[in-house]
Design an enzyme around this catalytic site. Sequence first.
Site, PDB file in Angstrom:
ATOM      1  N   HIS A 117       0.831  -1.211   0.000  1.00 40.33           N
ATOM      2  CA  HIS A 117       0.000   0.000   0.000  1.00 40.33           C
ATOM      3  C   HIS A 117       0.867   1.264   0.000  1.00 40.33           C
ATOM      4  O   HIS A 117       2.046   1.213  -0.335  1.00 40.33           O
ATOM      5  CB  HIS A 117      -0.989  -0.031   1.179  1.00 40.33           C
ATOM      6  CG  HIS A 117      -1.667  -1.358   1.314  1.00 40.33           C
ATOM      7  ND1 HIS A 117      -2.706  -1.751   0.507  1.00 40.33           N
ATOM      8  CD2 HIS A 117      -1.411  -2.425   2.127  1.00 40.33           C
ATOM      9  CE1 HIS A 117      -3.087  -2.981   0.834  1.00 40.33           C
ATOM     10  NE2 HIS A 117      -2.314  -3.419   1.811  1.00 40.33           N
ATOM     11  N   GLU A 154      -1.686   0.319   8.056  1.00 34.79           N
ATOM     12  CA  GLU A 154      -0.897  -0.783   7.513  1.00 34.79           C
ATOM     13  C   GLU A 154       0.229  -0.253   6.630  1.00 34.79           C
ATOM     14  O   GLU A 154       1.344  -0.800   6.629  1.00 34.79           O
ATOM     15  CB  GLU A 154      -1.790  -1.731   6.695  1.00 34.79           C
ATOM     16  CG  GLU A 154      -1.016  -2.889   6.087  1.00 34.79           C
ATOM     17  CD  GLU A 154      -1.833  -3.705   5.097  1.00 34.79           C
ATOM     18  OE1 GLU A 154      -3.045  -3.445   4.963  1.00 34.79           O
ATOM     19  OE2 GLU A 154      -1.250  -4.584   4.439  1.00 34.79           O
ATOM     20  N   HIS A 211       3.093  -6.850   4.412  1.00 31.61           N
ATOM     21  CA  HIS A 211       1.723  -6.453   4.744  1.00 31.61           C
ATOM     22  C   HIS A 211       1.373  -6.826   6.174  1.00 31.61           C
ATOM     23  O   HIS A 211       2.097  -7.564   6.848  1.00 31.61           O
ATOM     24  CB  HIS A 211       0.717  -7.169   3.823  1.00 31.61           C
ATOM     25  CG  HIS A 211       0.756  -6.713   2.407  1.00 31.61           C
ATOM     26  ND1 HIS A 211      -0.173  -5.851   1.875  1.00 31.61           N
ATOM     27  CD2 HIS A 211       1.638  -7.002   1.409  1.00 31.61           C
ATOM     28  CE1 HIS A 211       0.122  -5.627   0.599  1.00 31.61           C
ATOM     29  NE2 HIS A 211       1.216  -6.304   0.302  1.00 31.61           N
ATOM     30  N   GLU A 293       1.944 -11.530   5.562  1.00 32.11           N
ATOM     31  CA  GLU A 293       0.980 -10.813   6.407  1.00 32.11           C
ATOM     32  C   GLU A 293       1.476 -11.025   7.834  1.00 32.11           C
ATOM     33  O   GLU A 293       1.380 -12.114   8.387  1.00 32.11           O
ATOM     34  CB  GLU A 293      -0.432 -11.383   6.226  1.00 32.11           C
ATOM     35  CG  GLU A 293      -0.975 -11.283   4.807  1.00 32.11           C
ATOM     36  CD  GLU A 293      -1.568  -9.919   4.474  1.00 32.11           C
ATOM     37  OE1 GLU A 293      -1.497  -9.020   5.329  1.00 32.11           O
ATOM     38  OE2 GLU A 293      -2.100  -9.762   3.358  1.00 32.11           O
TER      39      GLU A 293
HETATM   40 ZN    ZN Z   1      -2.062  -5.281   2.739  1.00 31.08          ZN
END
Ligand code: ZN
Length: 329
Positions: A117, A154, A211, A293
Site C-alpha cells: 500500500h 498498515e 503487509h 501478512e
Molecule cells: Zn495489505
Amino acid sequence: MRYDESSPPLPESSTSVSPDRPWYARRSTLVVAAAAIAPAALAGWVLTEVLSGGAGDDSRPPRIVMPLAASAAVPSAPSASAAPTPAPGASAAPAGTPAPAAAKGLAGRTVVIDPGHNTGNFKHTTEINRQVDIGTNRKECDTTGTTTNSGYMEAEFSMDVSRRLRTALEAKGLKVLLTHEAGKERPFGPCIDERARIGNEAAADAVVSVHADGVSAGSRGFHVILPAKVKGGGADTAKIIEPSRQLGERIAGNFARTTGSAPANYLGSGTGLVVRDDLGGLNLSTRPKVFIECGNMRDAKDAAQLSSPEWRQKAAQGIADGIVGFLGG
Ligand code: ZN
C-alpha cells in the site's frame, strides 16, 4: 488487508499448503539438531508442530534445510533472544557501521522489497481504483490497506518494516531495492502490476511484499502467501512456484523464531503458508516472490505487537534471515 484484493481468498481446502505434508513436517529428521540449538525464546509451536506432525515423514529427506537450524548456523545472524533489544527506531546496523563483505552466495544478489500500500492511497482513491491487467484478471491498481483500531496504518507499518529489512539485508552485502517510499515521489501506489514489474526488471533473486492483515478480532498470527500456478495474459508463474515456496518456508520459520508469533489461526491450517492465485503482485512476477501478512491489525493483541518498534525490528530480522537463508548466505 489482503493487499490488492477485495475478494476473500480461495476456500480453505484449496488454499492450504499440502495439508498432508506441511512444510514443517518435512524437516522432522532435523528435530534433534534444531532442539539442541534452539534459543530459549524459540517459538514453541515450531518444535511442537514438528514433533507431532512429522510422523510418517521420516522416510522423506527434508527438501529444504530447516530454517531454524539454518539460521542458527549462521554466526553473524544473532537470534532475537541473544541480541539486546534494540531501542525504538533502531536499525539492524548502527549508522556508520561499514557493511561487512557479502557472505558467500550473497555477493551480487538483489532483493526487492515491496512495502504494501501507500500512506497516500487514502487521498487518491480515483487513481488507485483504476483497473489494471494482472494477466488472469483485472483488478484495482492498489488499495488503501487496513489500520489498527487506534489508527496505525498498515501502509506505515509496511514501510517501517521494509526499511528495517533493507538495513538488515544491506548489512549482509545484498543489493536492496524498495518498490516505493511513498512521500512526494510516490503520492499513491505504485499499481500492483508496476510493483511486480520492478522486481522483474531488477532481475531480483528474491522479492518480498510486506503487509499486515485486517480481519476479525481473535484471528491472530502471521502467514506467508505463495504464488499459485497461473497462466494467462502476462501471467505465468510456473517457473517461480518452487523457489517461491522455498523462500516462503524460510521466511515463515525465521519469522516465527524472531518474533515468537504463531502461524495464523484463521487460515493455512496452522502452517503459516497459504497459496493464492488472485494477487497481481504474485501472478505477474517472474522472480521468486512471496507476501507476508505479519499479523492482524484488527486484533488487539496482534495490533499491540505490530505497533511496537521493537517487535517490528524482530519481524524485519526474521524476514531478513529467511531471505539470506534462501539465498544460501
Ligand atoms: Zn495489505
